[in-house]
Write an enzyme that holds these catalytic residues in place. Structure first.
Site, PDB file in Angstrom:
ATOM      1  N   ASP A 171       0.780  -1.214  -0.264  1.00  0.00           N
ATOM      2  CA  ASP A 171      -0.024   0.100   0.071  1.00  0.00           C
ATOM      3  C   ASP A 171       0.636   1.194   0.007  1.00  0.00           C
ATOM      4  OD1 ASP A 171      -2.764   1.061   0.109  1.00  0.00           O
ATOM      5  OD2 ASP A 171      -2.383   1.147   2.258  1.00  0.00           O
ATOM      6  N   SER A 172       0.048   1.896   0.086  1.00  0.00           N
ATOM      7  CA  SER A 172       1.056   3.770   0.178  1.00  0.00           C
ATOM      8  C   SER A 172       1.526   3.392   1.060  1.00  0.00           C
ATOM      9  CB  SER A 172       0.101   5.200  -0.409  1.00  0.00           C
ATOM     10  OG  SER A 172      -1.016   4.515   0.297  1.00  0.00           O
TER      11      SER A 172
ATOM     12  N   TYR B 245      -1.406   8.502  -1.999  1.00  0.00           N
ATOM     13  CA  TYR B 245      -1.672   8.252  -2.937  1.00  0.00           C
ATOM     14  C   TYR B 245      -2.813   9.162  -3.503  1.00  0.00           C
ATOM     15  CZ  TYR B 245       1.536   4.521  -4.003  1.00  0.00           C
ATOM     16  OH  TYR B 245       2.846   3.221  -4.241  1.00  0.00           O
ATOM     17  N   GLY B 246      -3.578   9.468  -3.447  1.00  0.00           N
ATOM     18  CA  GLY B 246      -4.843   9.523  -3.441  1.00  0.00           C
ATOM     19  C   GLY B 246      -4.627  11.433  -4.269  1.00  0.00           C
TER      20      GLY B 246
ATOM     21  N   CYS C 237      -4.231  -1.516  -2.035  1.00  0.00           N
ATOM     22  CA  CYS C 237      -4.687  -0.239  -2.232  1.00  0.00           C
ATOM     23  C   CYS C 237      -5.539   0.220  -3.606  1.00  0.00           C
ATOM     24  CB  CYS C 237      -3.756   1.033  -2.529  1.00  0.00           C
ATOM     25  SG  CYS C 237      -2.952   2.476  -2.802  1.00  0.00           S
ATOM     26  N   ASN C 238      -6.985   1.218  -2.879  1.00  0.00           N
ATOM     27  CA  ASN C 238      -7.979   1.147  -4.423  1.00  0.00           C
ATOM     28  C   ASN C 238      -7.018   1.903  -5.181  1.00  0.00           C
ATOM     29  OD1 ASN C 238     -10.849  -0.095  -3.219  1.00  0.00           O
ATOM     30  ND2 ASN C 238      -9.560   0.414  -2.123  1.00  0.00           N
ATOM     31  N   THR C 239      -6.293   3.112  -4.820  1.00  0.00           N
ATOM     32  CA  THR C 239      -6.037   4.278  -5.381  1.00  0.00           C
ATOM     33  C   THR C 239      -4.795   3.667  -6.467  1.00  0.00           C
ATOM     34  OG1 THR C 239      -6.126   5.737  -3.587  1.00  0.00           O
ATOM     35  CG2 THR C 239      -4.615   6.708  -5.398  1.00  0.00           C
TER      36      THR C 239
ATOM     37  N   CYS D  90     -11.126   2.658   0.536  1.00  0.00           N
ATOM     38  CA  CYS D  90      -9.848   2.925   0.994  1.00  0.00           C
ATOM     39  C   CYS D  90      -9.391   2.489   1.683  1.00  0.00           C
ATOM     40  CB  CYS D  90      -9.299   4.498   1.023  1.00  0.00           C
ATOM     41  SG  CYS D  90      -7.554   4.745   1.663  1.00  0.00           S
ATOM     42  N   THR D  91      -8.191   1.683   1.341  1.00  0.00           N
ATOM     43  CA  THR D  91      -7.778   0.666   3.007  1.00  0.00           C
ATOM     44  C   THR D  91      -7.788   1.129   4.206  1.00  0.00           C
ATOM     45  OG1 THR D  91      -5.710   0.385   2.039  1.00  0.00           O
ATOM     46  CG2 THR D  91      -7.001  -1.542   1.000  1.00  0.00           C
ATOM     47  N   HIS D  92      -7.676   2.518   4.193  1.00  0.00           N
ATOM     48  CA  HIS D  92      -6.844   3.269   5.547  1.00  0.00           C
ATOM     49  C   HIS D  92      -8.408   3.283   5.965  1.00  0.00           C
ATOM     50  CE1 HIS D  92      -3.587   4.098   3.655  1.00  0.00           C
ATOM     51  NE2 HIS D  92      -3.152   4.830   5.050  1.00  0.00           N
TER      52      HIS D  92
END
Ligand code: DGL
Length: 290
Positions: A23-24, A55-56, A87-89, A201-203
């Site tokens: 992920d970011s 990243y978003g 990470c979706n982004t 968003c995985t966050h």
């Protein structure tokens, strides 16, 4: 931090092999948790392009240029059986580009639009993501394929990504900050009808409790963590074997950032943290035994 989404008749998979989650930042830890719960015999490692976080709000061009290089360098180093872009982004933009440079299965993360469309009673779903994911053609296609008859209200928030990362680092944040970050979703046209929100968003599952507590009314929050875990086990090459117990993590951050992030990673079962140089990412030190 055990996952709370396991059904009572849950049977863990006996799958073995090495999985590298990426992920970011710290958001992918929510996915790593789901994979660990489903596949406790897997050797799970973590990596974050923390130098380029978040990243978003980055341009598509910058991310598309960077992601394959980062993924390739990490996989050359770690030699996983499966690479999971948690990470979706990143996934909604450059999944194909990353697949093109790797010769192992790559699992992407996409917004849980389909389950949300099946769950909603009001016919209106909210989608909370990064600004990048909100504007992606991939997201629009997902909605037209799986939520054609559903109204989808979207909001992209970098603020919420930063709050989630700060929360993971142990910062004490006021609940009003979460209320303000998600309010635009419910205040947008159609927002008053939302009963189901996709955490795209995985966050965001890191702060699920804060989102629930600060929502204007009770709504269901859904994410794709469990589905990614199932897909990871599904694509694991059958000849994959146990190669260590996992627990290593790689960060692209500057040295000053590493100690704080290492504390977070340790809490999530990744005590062995190393830094890798920033882009163009090149891993120069000798590989350590995993
Ligand atoms: N966790 C990432 C996602 O799922 C992105 C957060 C960010 O770096 O902006 O989209």
């Amino acid at each position: 931090m055990p996952t709370d989404s396991l059904p009572p008749n849950f049977v863990p998979s006996p799958a073995r092999g090495r999985v590298l989650v990426f992920d970011s930042g710290m958001g992918g830890l929510t996915v790593a948790e789901e994979i660990r719960a489903l596949g406790p015999a897997l050797g799970i490692h973590y990596s974050a392009d923390s130098a380029f976080f978040p990243y978003g709000d980055k341009s598509d061009e910058a991310l598309t240029a960077r992601l394959p290089a980062v993924a390739k360098a990490l996989c050359d180093r770690v030699r996983p059986d499966v690479f999971v872009i948690a990470c979706n982004t990143a996934s909604t933009l450059a999944l194909q580009e990353v697949r093109a440079v790797l010769d192992i299965p790559v699992v992407g993360t996409v917004p849980a639009v389909k389950p949300a469309a099946q769950l909603t009673q009001t016919g209106t779903v909210g989608l909370l993501a990064t600004p990048g994911t909100v504007r992606r053609a991939y997201t629009a296609e997902l909605i037209s394929n799986f939520a054609r008859d559903i109204e989808v209200v979207m909001h992209g928030s970098i603020e919420l990504v930063k709050l989630a990362e700060a929360h993971a680092r142990g910062e004490d944040l006021p609940i009003e900050a979460f209320e303000a970050a998600q309010a635009p979703l419910f205040e947008a046209p159609g927002g008053d009808r939302i009963d189901t929100v996709v955490l795209a968003c995985t966050h965001f599952p890191l702060v699920r409790a804060q989102l629930v507590a600060s929502a204007p009314r009770p709504v269901s929050y859904v994410d794709s963590g469990a589905a990614i875990a199932r897909q990871t086990i599904r694509v694991l090459p059958p000849e994959s074997e146990a190669r260590g117990i996992g627990g290593h993590a790689w960060l692209t951050s500057s040295p000053e950032d590493v100690p704080d992030l290492a504390l977070v990673l340790r809490r999530y079962g990744f005590p062995n943290v190393q830094r890798v140089p920033d882009a163009p990412i090149e891993i120069t030190s000798a590989p350590t035994a995993l």
